[in-house]
Design a protein around this motif. Structure first.
Motif, PDB file in Angstrom:
ATOM      1  N   LYS A  38       0.855  -1.275   0.082  1.00  0.00           N
ATOM      2  CA  LYS A  38       0.107  -0.214  -0.182  1.00  0.00           C
ATOM      3  C   LYS A  38       0.938   1.302   0.069  1.00  0.00           C
ATOM      4  N   THR A  39       2.011   1.175   0.774  1.00  0.00           N
ATOM      5  CA  THR A  39       2.782   2.337   0.822  1.00  0.00           C
ATOM      6  C   THR A  39       3.410   2.802  -0.325  1.00  0.00           C
ATOM      7  N   ARG A  72       2.474   1.670  -3.538  1.00  0.00           N
ATOM      8  CA  ARG A  72       1.506   2.104  -4.287  1.00  0.00           C
ATOM      9  C   ARG A  72       1.060   3.442  -4.174  1.00  0.00           C
ATOM     10  N   GLU A  73       0.881   3.858  -2.972  1.00  0.00           N
ATOM     11  CA  GLU A  73       0.458   5.346  -2.655  1.00  0.00           C
ATOM     12  C   GLU A  73       1.622   6.464  -2.814  1.00  0.00           C
ATOM     13  N   SER A  74       2.862   5.919  -2.554  1.00  0.00           N
ATOM     14  CA  SER A  74       3.925   6.779  -2.536  1.00  0.00           C
ATOM     15  C   SER A  74       4.377   7.283  -3.919  1.00  0.00           C
TER      16      SER A  74
END
Length: 86
Positions: free
Chosen positions: A16-17, A19-21
């Motif tokens: 998630k990190t 993908r979102e960063s």
């Protein structure tokens, strides 16, 4: 919670990190990922501590059973009672 479930939760947090960063916007993408891993491990560790505390309480209850009035079945009932679900 077993080891595979714990690792899966940590991996999901990392993905998630990642993908979102946005590498262009983040000063230090590696540090952001390290922070995510640390938070995920802290969360998993908290679950292990909760399970440990639950087990400790159950053992204390079993220890308090009077052998003259209680049976193995009573101790098993304490162990098998629904507790924290992880």
């Amino acid at each position: 919670m077993n080891k595979d479930q714990a690792y899966h939760q940590i991996a999901l947090a990392c993905l998630k990190t990642l993908r979102e960063s946005n590498a262009g916007e983040s000063k230090d993408a590696a540090q952001e990922l390290y922070d995510t891993i640390d938070q995920a491990f802290q969360g998993q560790f908290a679950l292990v501590l909760a399970e440990l505390e639950d087990s400790k309480q159950r053992l204390n209850l079993i220890n308090q059973l009077d052998p003259q009035r209680h049976s193995l079945a009573d101790a098993q009932a304490i162990i098998n009672a629904n507790g924290t679900a992880h």
